[in-house]
Design a protein around this motif. Structure first.
Motif, PDB file in Angstrom:
ATOM      1  N   ALA A  34      -3.505   5.610  -7.075  1.00 13.82           N
ATOM      2  CA  ALA A  34      -3.186   4.425  -6.277  1.00 13.82           C
ATOM      3  C   ALA A  34      -4.341   4.106  -5.345  1.00 13.82           C
ATOM      4  O   ALA A  34      -4.947   5.005  -4.750  1.00 13.82           O
ATOM      5  CB  ALA A  34      -1.901   4.648  -5.469  1.00 13.82           C
ATOM      6  N   ALA A  35      -4.653   2.818  -5.220  1.00 16.08           N
ATOM      7  CA  ALA A  35      -5.711   2.361  -4.318  1.00 16.08           C
ATOM      8  C   ALA A  35      -5.445   0.908  -3.955  1.00 16.08           C
ATOM      9  O   ALA A  35      -4.820   0.162  -4.710  1.00 16.08           O
ATOM     10  CB  ALA A  35      -7.090   2.500  -4.960  1.00 16.08           C
ATOM     11  N   ALA A  36      -5.909   0.520  -2.774  1.00 17.21           N
ATOM     12  CA  ALA A  36      -5.705  -0.843  -2.293  1.00 17.21           C
ATOM     13  C   ALA A  36      -6.855  -1.736  -2.739  1.00 17.21           C
ATOM     14  O   ALA A  36      -8.007  -1.303  -2.824  1.00 17.21           O
ATOM     15  CB  ALA A  36      -5.595  -0.850  -0.768  1.00 17.21           C
ATOM     16  N   LEU A  37      -6.514  -2.989  -3.041  1.00 16.67           N
ATOM     17  CA  LEU A  37      -7.537  -3.989  -3.327  1.00 16.67           C
ATOM     18  C   LEU A  37      -8.178  -4.450  -2.022  1.00 16.67           C
ATOM     19  O   LEU A  37      -7.523  -4.492  -0.983  1.00 16.67           O
ATOM     20  CB  LEU A  37      -6.904  -5.187  -4.043  1.00 16.67           C
ATOM     21  CG  LEU A  37      -6.381  -4.944  -5.460  1.00 16.67           C
ATOM     22  CD1 LEU A  37      -5.649  -6.180  -5.964  1.00 16.67           C
ATOM     23  CD2 LEU A  37      -7.506  -4.573  -6.407  1.00 16.67           C
ATOM     24  N   GLY A  77       0.807  -1.217   0.000  1.00 13.52           N
ATOM     25  CA  GLY A  77       0.000   0.000   0.000  1.00 13.52           C
ATOM     26  C   GLY A  77       0.843   1.271   0.000  1.00 13.52           C
ATOM     27  O   GLY A  77       0.718   2.110  -0.896  1.00 13.52           O
ATOM     28  N   PRO A  78       1.728   1.447   0.998  1.00 12.81           N
ATOM     29  CA  PRO A  78       2.558   2.661   0.978  1.00 12.81           C
ATOM     30  C   PRO A  78       3.510   2.717  -0.202  1.00 12.81           C
ATOM     31  O   PRO A  78       3.848   3.809  -0.670  1.00 12.81           O
ATOM     32  CB  PRO A  78       3.309   2.602   2.313  1.00 12.81           C
ATOM     33  CG  PRO A  78       3.180   1.202   2.794  1.00 12.81           C
ATOM     34  CD  PRO A  78       1.895   0.691   2.241  1.00 12.81           C
ATOM     35  N   VAL A  79       3.949   1.561  -0.713  1.00  8.08           N
ATOM     36  CA  VAL A  79       4.810   1.561  -1.900  1.00  8.08           C
ATOM     37  C   VAL A  79       4.037   2.119  -3.098  1.00  8.08           C
ATOM     38  O   VAL A  79       4.560   2.937  -3.865  1.00  8.08           O
ATOM     39  CB  VAL A  79       5.330   0.145  -2.206  1.00  8.08           C
ATOM     40  CG1 VAL A  79       6.078   0.134  -3.536  1.00  8.08           C
ATOM     41  CG2 VAL A  79       6.245  -0.344  -1.100  1.00  8.08           C
ATOM     42  N   GLY A  80       2.793   1.682  -3.264  1.00  6.95           N
ATOM     43  CA  GLY A  80       1.983   2.177  -4.376  1.00  6.95           C
ATOM     44  C   GLY A  80       1.723   3.664  -4.285  1.00  6.95           C
ATOM     45  O   GLY A  80       1.797   4.386  -5.284  1.00  6.95           O
ATOM     46  N   ARG A  81       1.437   4.153  -3.081  1.00 16.08           N
ATOM     47  CA  ARG A  81       1.186   5.588  -2.918  1.00 16.08           C
ATOM     48  C   ARG A  81       2.458   6.392  -3.172  1.00 16.08           C
ATOM     49  O   ARG A  81       2.420   7.473  -3.774  1.00 16.08           O
ATOM     50  CB  ARG A  81       0.617   5.863  -1.527  1.00 16.08           C
ATOM     51  CG  ARG A  81      -0.802   5.329  -1.339  1.00 16.08           C
ATOM     52  CD  ARG A  81      -1.400   5.735  -0.021  1.00 16.08           C
ATOM     53  NE  ARG A  81      -0.824   5.015   1.108  1.00 16.08           N
ATOM     54  CZ  ARG A  81      -1.253   3.829   1.553  1.00 16.08           C
ATOM     55  NH1 ARG A  81      -2.250   3.202   0.930  1.00 16.08           N
ATOM     56  NH2 ARG A  81      -0.705   3.243   2.600  1.00 16.08           N
ATOM     57  N   ARG A  82       3.599   5.868  -2.729  1.00 20.02           N
ATOM     58  CA  ARG A  82       4.859   6.568  -3.015  1.00 20.02           C
ATOM     59  C   ARG A  82       5.144   6.559  -4.517  1.00 20.02           C
ATOM     60  O   ARG A  82       5.606   7.572  -5.067  1.00 20.02           O
ATOM     61  CB  ARG A  82       6.010   5.919  -2.258  1.00 20.02           C
ATOM     62  CG  ARG A  82       7.376   6.487  -2.680  1.00 20.02           C
ATOM     63  CD  ARG A  82       8.534   5.903  -1.907  1.00 20.02           C
ATOM     64  NE  ARG A  82       9.795   6.187  -2.572  1.00 20.02           N
ATOM     65  CZ  ARG A  82      10.458   7.338  -2.520  1.00 20.02           C
ATOM     66  NH1 ARG A  82       9.950   8.337  -1.812  1.00 20.02           N
ATOM     67  NH2 ARG A  82      11.600   7.507  -3.145  1.00 20.02           N
ATOM     68  N   PHE A  83       4.890   5.433  -5.182  1.00 22.41           N
ATOM     69  CA  PHE A  83       5.125   5.346  -6.621  1.00 22.41           C
ATOM     70  C   PHE A  83       4.334   6.421  -7.351  1.00 22.41           C
ATOM     71  O   PHE A  83       4.860   7.117  -8.235  1.00 22.41           O
ATOM     72  CB  PHE A  83       4.755   3.951  -7.111  1.00 22.41           C
ATOM     73  CG  PHE A  83       5.140   3.658  -8.538  1.00 22.41           C
ATOM     74  CD1 PHE A  83       6.221   4.277  -9.141  1.00 22.41           C
ATOM     75  CD2 PHE A  83       4.413   2.727  -9.284  1.00 22.41           C
ATOM     76  CE1 PHE A  83       6.583   3.992 -10.455  1.00 22.41           C
ATOM     77  CE2 PHE A  83       4.771   2.430 -10.591  1.00 22.41           C
ATOM     78  CZ  PHE A  83       5.850   3.072 -11.177  1.00 22.41           C
ATOM     79  N   ALA A  84       3.070   6.589  -6.977  1.00 21.02           N
ATOM     80  CA  ALA A  84       2.244   7.621  -7.621  1.00 21.02           C
ATOM     81  C   ALA A  84       2.814   9.012  -7.353  1.00 21.02           C
ATOM     82  O   ALA A  84       2.867   9.861  -8.256  1.00 21.02           O
ATOM     83  CB  ALA A  84       0.810   7.526  -7.114  1.00 21.02           C
ATOM     84  N   ALA A  85       3.269   9.266  -6.124  1.00 20.12           N
ATOM     85  CA  ALA A  85       3.811  10.577  -5.781  1.00 20.12           C
ATOM     86  C   ALA A  85       5.110  10.862  -6.519  1.00 20.12           C
ATOM     87  O   ALA A  85       5.339  11.968  -7.011  1.00 20.12           O
ATOM     88  CB  ALA A  85       4.030  10.671  -4.270  1.00 20.12           C
TER      89      ALA A  85
END
Length: 378
Positions: A272-275, A252-260
């Motif tokens: 970014a969003a969690a399944l 989750g935090p990896v995906g949000r950082r990737f988007a940022a």
């Protein structure tokens, strides 16, 4: 437009990398080792806390500090509530930012400050406020910075931020650069290990550094795109709207950082969003204007003069083995049912910290490659 030929031209990549972002990504493992040593020298590993804090508060500025807070919440949130203190102010400049402790914060709480700048007067004021309230304060900041002088000694413990092995890269992007995140996060992981909120002893941090090194070898500029997961992901995301769907504790935090980081380094939007919540949240994008087949009326469009329309592409980040309860099959079915391509990343076996490190490294390298190969004149 992405210049894919640049991805397999290491010398050209080096010339395009005026901000030394690739070097920053490659040096992440070294930053972890240096940061762990700084934590030891600051006495973090010798602390004998009387118990766990009631709550953990995290403050700082920039993309790296936001990522640190998000990662700490994911790793320690099961044992104590983790709250990020967002800055307020009239501009994103060190002198204009202010942070305020929540009204309930007190002597049983822990304040963590993470900054790659250290010149923010507002963070020094926050430390002073925490001292008056009785909060324990631990900060990670550059060695020679006003914040270190303000916090050191009476007000709390300061760990010098680990510098890059061969000198800092461009200060304008260091807060989003790959190495900075680990320079700030590592000492705080060592601290949270001592207070019993995460499992990050010295050998675990060494394993993280080793995983970062191995991933950097796989993702480096000399490795061809067909066998390089970061270059492959960068090529797949060219001219797309990435929908980053995450599953697992660390993803989750990896995906949000990737988007940022995609937005900050390469100027590319991403969501970014969690399944499984991502499926209804982003499902409309797969069926609307961003769908792969959403351009039925432009058969006679001049494809030389006009750019291709932006279509969605799903990026599935997972940090646990396939099997058991998982929304990944439903995610694949939804995407493929709308003719939407999927990129998938899943780390090798290892601890949660190692999985997190690998996912962060691959996505950071991918963001850097997108930035370099999409730059004007690339």
């Amino acid at each position: 437009m992405l210049d894919e030929s640049l991805l397999d031209a290491p010398d050209a990549l080096a010339r395009a990398d005026r901000r030394d972002l690739l070097r920053g990504a490659a040096e992440a493992g070294a930053r972890v080792r240096t940061a762990a040593r700084h934590a030891t020298e600051a006495g973090i590993t010798e602390l004998k806390p009387e118990g766990r804090p009631r709550a953990v508060l995290v403050a700082g500025s920039g993309t790296a500090a936001t990522g640190v807070a998000d990662l700490i919440a994911a790793l320690a949130g099961a044992y104590a509530p983790v709250t990020r203190i967002p800055p307020t102010g009239v501009a994103p400049a060190p002198g204009a930012l202010r942070w305020t402790l929540p009204g309930w914060a007190g002597s049983v709480d822990l304040l963590l400050i993470a900054t790659a700048d250290g010149s923010e007067p507002g963070l020094a004021l926050l430390a002073e406020q925490a001292y008056r309230r009785g909060c324990t304060v631990v900060a990670v900041a550059p060695l020679r910075s006003p914040l270190r002088e303000a916090v050191h000694g009476v007000h709390g413990v300061v760990v010098p931020m680990a510098s890059a092995p061969h000198g800092e890269y461009d200060a304008e992007t260091s807060a989003a650069g790959p190495g900075t995140l680990w320079a700030l996060l590592t000492p705080l992981l060592a601290l949270l290990d001592r207070v019993g909120l995460v499992t990050a002893p010295a050998d675990a941090l060494q394993s993280v550094a080793d995983r970062l090194d191995r991933t950097a070898e796989r993702c480096g500029p000399a490795i061809a795109t067909y066998s390089n997961p970061a270059k492959t992901l960068a090529a797949e995301l060219a001219d797309t709207l990435p929908l980053i769907w995450t599953e697992g504790e660390a993803a989750g935090p990896v995906g949000r950082r990737f988007a940022a980081v995609l937005a900050e380094l390469s100027g590319r939007p991403a969501l970014a969003a969690a399944l499984p919540e991502a499926l209804p949240a982003h499902g409309g994008l797969l069926a609307g204007a961003f769908a792969a087949g959403a351009d039925p009326d432009d058969f006679f469009r001049d494809r030389v003069e006009e750019s291709e329309p932006l279509h969605a592409r799903v990026v599935l980040l997972r940090d646990r083995p396939t099997g058991g309860l998982s929304a990944a099959p439903a995610a694949r079915e939804l995407a493929l049912g709308h003719d939407t391509a999927i990129s998938e990343l899943e780390p090798e076996e290892g601890s949660t910290l190692e999985s997190l490190a690998e996912l962060l490294a691959v996505t950071d390298f991918a963001a850097v490659y997108l930035s370099l190969a999409s730059a004007p004149g690339a």
